[in-house]
Design an enzyme around this catalytic site. Structure first.
Site, PDB file in Angstrom:
ATOM      1  N   SER A 131      50.623  87.782  67.277  1.00  0.00           N
ATOM      2  CA  SER A 131      49.815  88.694  67.905  1.00  0.00           C
ATOM      3  C   SER A 131      48.778  88.297  68.329  1.00  0.00           C
ATOM      4  O   SER A 131      48.244  87.058  68.030  1.00  0.00           O
ATOM      5  CB  SER A 131      49.572  89.753  66.820  1.00  0.00           C
ATOM      6  OG  SER A 131      48.525  90.644  67.003  1.00  0.00           O
ATOM      7  N   TYR A 144      47.024  92.145  57.663  1.00  0.00           N
ATOM      8  CA  TYR A 144      47.814  92.039  58.986  1.00  0.00           C
ATOM      9  C   TYR A 144      47.235  90.673  59.630  1.00  0.00           C
ATOM     10  O   TYR A 144      47.975  89.586  59.998  1.00  0.00           O
ATOM     11  CB  TYR A 144      47.714  92.919  59.805  1.00  0.00           C
ATOM     12  CG  TYR A 144      48.743  92.945  61.082  1.00  0.00           C
ATOM     13  CD1 TYR A 144      49.759  93.455  61.177  1.00  0.00           C
ATOM     14  CD2 TYR A 144      48.138  92.495  62.352  1.00  0.00           C
ATOM     15  CE1 TYR A 144      50.526  93.254  62.349  1.00  0.00           C
ATOM     16  CE2 TYR A 144      48.745  92.305  63.632  1.00  0.00           C
ATOM     17  CZ  TYR A 144      50.119  92.821  63.400  1.00  0.00           C
ATOM     18  OH  TYR A 144      50.912  92.816  64.609  1.00  0.00           O
TER      19      TYR A 144
HETATM   20  N1  NAD Z   1      53.446  96.838  68.547  1.00  0.00           N
HETATM   21  C1  NAD Z   1      52.280  95.992  68.671  1.00  0.00           C
HETATM   22  O1  NAD Z   1      51.424  96.636  69.413  1.00  0.00           O
HETATM   23  C2  NAD Z   1      52.482  94.602  68.300  1.00  0.00           C
HETATM   24  C3  NAD Z   1      51.346  93.821  68.872  1.00  0.00           C
HETATM   25  C4  NAD Z   1      51.253  92.445  68.397  1.00  0.00           C
HETATM   26  C5  NAD Z   1      52.234  91.967  67.621  1.00  0.00           C
HETATM   27  N2  NAD Z   1      53.293  92.736  67.248  1.00  0.00           N
HETATM   28  C6  NAD Z   1      54.206  92.399  66.263  1.00  0.00           C
HETATM   29  O2  NAD Z   1      55.566  92.501  66.843  1.00  0.00           O
HETATM   30  C7  NAD Z   1      56.589  92.785  65.759  1.00  0.00           C
HETATM   31  C8  NAD Z   1      57.482  93.841  65.829  1.00  0.00           C
HETATM   32  O3  NAD Z   1      56.601  95.162  65.864  1.00  0.00           O
HETATM   33  P1  NAD Z   1      57.061  96.527  66.501  1.00  0.00           P
HETATM   34  O4  NAD Z   1      55.714  97.045  67.197  1.00  0.00           O
HETATM   35  O5  NAD Z   1      58.065  96.072  67.529  1.00  0.00           O
HETATM   36  O6  NAD Z   1      57.442  97.255  65.409  1.00  0.00           O
HETATM   37  P2  NAD Z   1      58.538  98.289  65.020  1.00  0.00           P
HETATM   38  O7  NAD Z   1      57.923  99.177  63.765  1.00  0.00           O
HETATM   39  O8  NAD Z   1      58.857  99.036  66.155  1.00  0.00           O
HETATM   40  O9  NAD Z   1      59.828  97.521  64.502  1.00  0.00           O
HETATM   41  C9  NAD Z   1      59.853  96.706  63.428  1.00  0.00           C
HETATM   42  C10 NAD Z   1      61.130  96.424  62.873  1.00  0.00           C
HETATM   43  O10 NAD Z   1      61.178  95.622  61.547  1.00  0.00           O
HETATM   44  C11 NAD Z   1      61.793  96.242  60.604  1.00  0.00           C
HETATM   45  N3  NAD Z   1      61.382  95.946  59.290  1.00  0.00           N
HETATM   46  C12 NAD Z   1      60.069  96.474  58.416  1.00  0.00           C
HETATM   47  N4  NAD Z   1      60.500  96.177  57.238  1.00  0.00           N
HETATM   48  C13 NAD Z   1      61.262  95.377  57.001  1.00  0.00           C
HETATM   49  C14 NAD Z   1      61.855  94.596  56.043  1.00  0.00           C
HETATM   50  N5  NAD Z   1      61.254  94.814  54.962  1.00  0.00           N
HETATM   51  N6  NAD Z   1      63.131  93.946  56.418  1.00  0.00           N
HETATM   52  C15 NAD Z   1      63.563  94.034  57.417  1.00  0.00           C
HETATM   53  N7  NAD Z   1      63.228  94.634  58.511  1.00  0.00           N
HETATM   54  C16 NAD Z   1      61.979  95.240  58.670  1.00  0.00           C
HETATM   55  C17 NAD Z   1      61.742  97.958  60.867  1.00  0.00           C
HETATM   56  O11 NAD Z   1      62.979  98.413  60.215  1.00  0.00           O
HETATM   57  C18 NAD Z   1      61.600  97.818  62.531  1.00  0.00           C
HETATM   58  O12 NAD Z   1      63.124  98.056  63.165  1.00  0.00           O
HETATM   59  C19 NAD Z   1      55.567  92.748  64.249  1.00  0.00           C
HETATM   60  O13 NAD Z   1      55.791  91.548  63.717  1.00  0.00           O
HETATM   61  C20 NAD Z   1      54.097  93.111  64.743  1.00  0.00           C
HETATM   62  O14 NAD Z   1      53.431  92.378  63.995  1.00  0.00           O
HETATM   63  C21 NAD Z   1      53.466  94.118  67.595  1.00  0.00           C
END
Ligand code: NAD
Length: 249
Positions: A131, A144
Site C-alpha cells: 500500500s 496496518y
Molecule cells: N482498498 C484500498 O484502498 C487498498 C489500498 C492499498 C492497499 N490495499 C490492500 O489490498 C489488499 C486487498 O484489499 P481490498 O481493498 O481488495 O479488500 P477487500 O475487503 O475487498 O478484500 C479482502 C479479501 O480478503 C479476505 N480475507 C480477510 N480476512 C481473511 C482471512 N483471515 N483469511 C483469508 N482471507 C481473508 C476477505 O474475505 C476478502 O475477500 C489488502 O492487503 C489491502 O491492505 C487496499
C-alpha cells in the site's frame, strides 16, 4: 518473449473480493490457472467457477496451520488484508495482533511454503499487495502501517534470497482503491476525524493525491499481471506505487 501466463499456476489470497478478485481475473485472462484463497468460501467458489480455477477456503489467521504447508504455485499474490482505524491509546491489542498475523506472518508462511517448488523450477513470482501505507504513514492506522512496512521488508529479503533461483519478489503500493475495504472505513474515518461521512474522500483519502479519484481494482491487477510476466524478470526487490502522486510529496 511469451508474455502470457499459459502453464503457470497462481494463488491469490483474499482473492474473492476487491483487488484480489481483480487479480484473479487478470491472471486467468493471461492463461494462468488460479487458486482463489479466501475465508469467504462461497465467494471464492463463485469466482473460481467463473475463471476456471479452484477455490481454497482458508482462514489465514490460523497461522499454525500454515507452518506445515507446501505450495506448488508459480505465482503467489499476498493480498488478503483488513483495516482498523483507532488512535494508538485506544487500539485493541487483539486487533493489532490479528492484522500483523494476517498481513505479515501469513505472507511469510506462504512464501516459505512456495519457495521450494519455485526454486526447483527456477521460476517464481512473489507479488505482495502492500500500500502507499507501506512507504508512508497516516494517523490512526498503527497496525496496518506497521504490517505493510514489515511486508516491504519481507519482500526485499525474498528478492535477495530468490534472485539466483529465478524468483522475483515485489510490492505494489496503491493509494485508496474502490473496494469494500475502503467503503467500510468511511464511517470510522468520519468519526475519528470528527467530520461528515460525505467529506471523508476529499478531506482524508484524497488530500495527498495529485489525481483526485480512487484507484480502480483493475488498474492494480494489470500491474500485478505484468509483474507476473516474463517481461518483468529483471524487476525484483521493488515497490511500485499506483497512488495518483500521493508519495511524490
Ligand atoms: N482498498 C484500498 O484502498 C487498498 C489500498 C492499498 C492497499 N490495499 C490492500 O489490498 C489488499 C486487498 O484489499 P481490498 O481493498 O481488495 O479488500 P477487500 O475487503 O475487498 O478484500 C479482502 C479479501 O480478503 C479476505 N480475507 C480477510 N480476512 C481473511 C482471512 N483471515 N483469511 C483469508 N482471507 C481473508 C476477505 O474475505 C476478502 O475477500 C489488502 O492487503 C489491502 O491492505 C487496499
Amino acid at each position: 518473449m511469451d508474455n502470457t501466463l499459459n502453464g503457470r499456476k497462481a494463488l491469490v489470497t483474499g482473492g474473492a473480493s476487491g483487488i484480489g478478485a481483480a487479480c484473479v481475473r487478470a491472471l486467468a485472462a493471461q492463461g494462468a490457472k488460479v487458486v482463489v484463497a479466501d475465508v469467504d468460501s462461497a465467494a471464492a467458489a463463485r469466482l473460481a467457477d467463473e475463471v476456471g480455477g479452484t477455490a481454497w477456503a482458508v482462514d489465514l489467521l490460523d497461522v499454525d496451520a500454515l507452518a506445515t504447508l507446501s505450495l506448488d504455485v508459480d505465482i503467489l499474490v499476498n493480498n488478503a488484508g483488513i483495516q482498523r482505524i483507532s488512535p494508538i491509546e485506544d487500539f485493541d491489542p487483539a486487533d493489532f495482533r490479528r492484522i500483523i498475523s494476517l498481513m505479515l506472518e501469513a505472507p511469510f508462511l506462504l512464501v516459505r511454503a512456495a519457495l521450494p517448488h519455485m526454486y526447483a523450477n527456477q521460476f517464481g513470482r512473489i507479488i505482495n499487495v502492500s500500500s502507499v501505507h507501506g512507504i508512508r504513514a497516516s494517523p490512526f492506522k498503527s497496525a496496518y502501517v506497521s504490517a505493510k512496512h514489515g511486508l516491504e521488508g519481507l519482500s526485499k529479503v525474498t528478492a535477495l534470497e530468490g534472485g539466483e533461483h529465478g524468483v522475483t519478489s515485489n510490492c505494489v503500493n496503491p493509494g485508496y482503491v474502490r473496494t469494500p475495504l475502503v467503503e467500510k472505513q468511511i464511517a470510522d474515518q468520519a468519526q475519528v476525524h470528527g467530520i461528515d461521512e460525505s467529506e471523508v474522500l476529499a478531506k482524508v483519502m484524497l488530500t495527498e493525491s495529485a489525481i483526485k479519484r480512487l484507484v480502480e481494482p483493475e488498474e492494480v491487477a494489470s500491474l500485478v499481471a505484468w509483474l507476473a510476466s516474463d517481461s518483468a524478470a529483471m524487476v525484483t526487490g521493488a515497490s511500485y506505487t499506483m497512488d495518483g502522486g500521493w508519495s511524490a510529496r
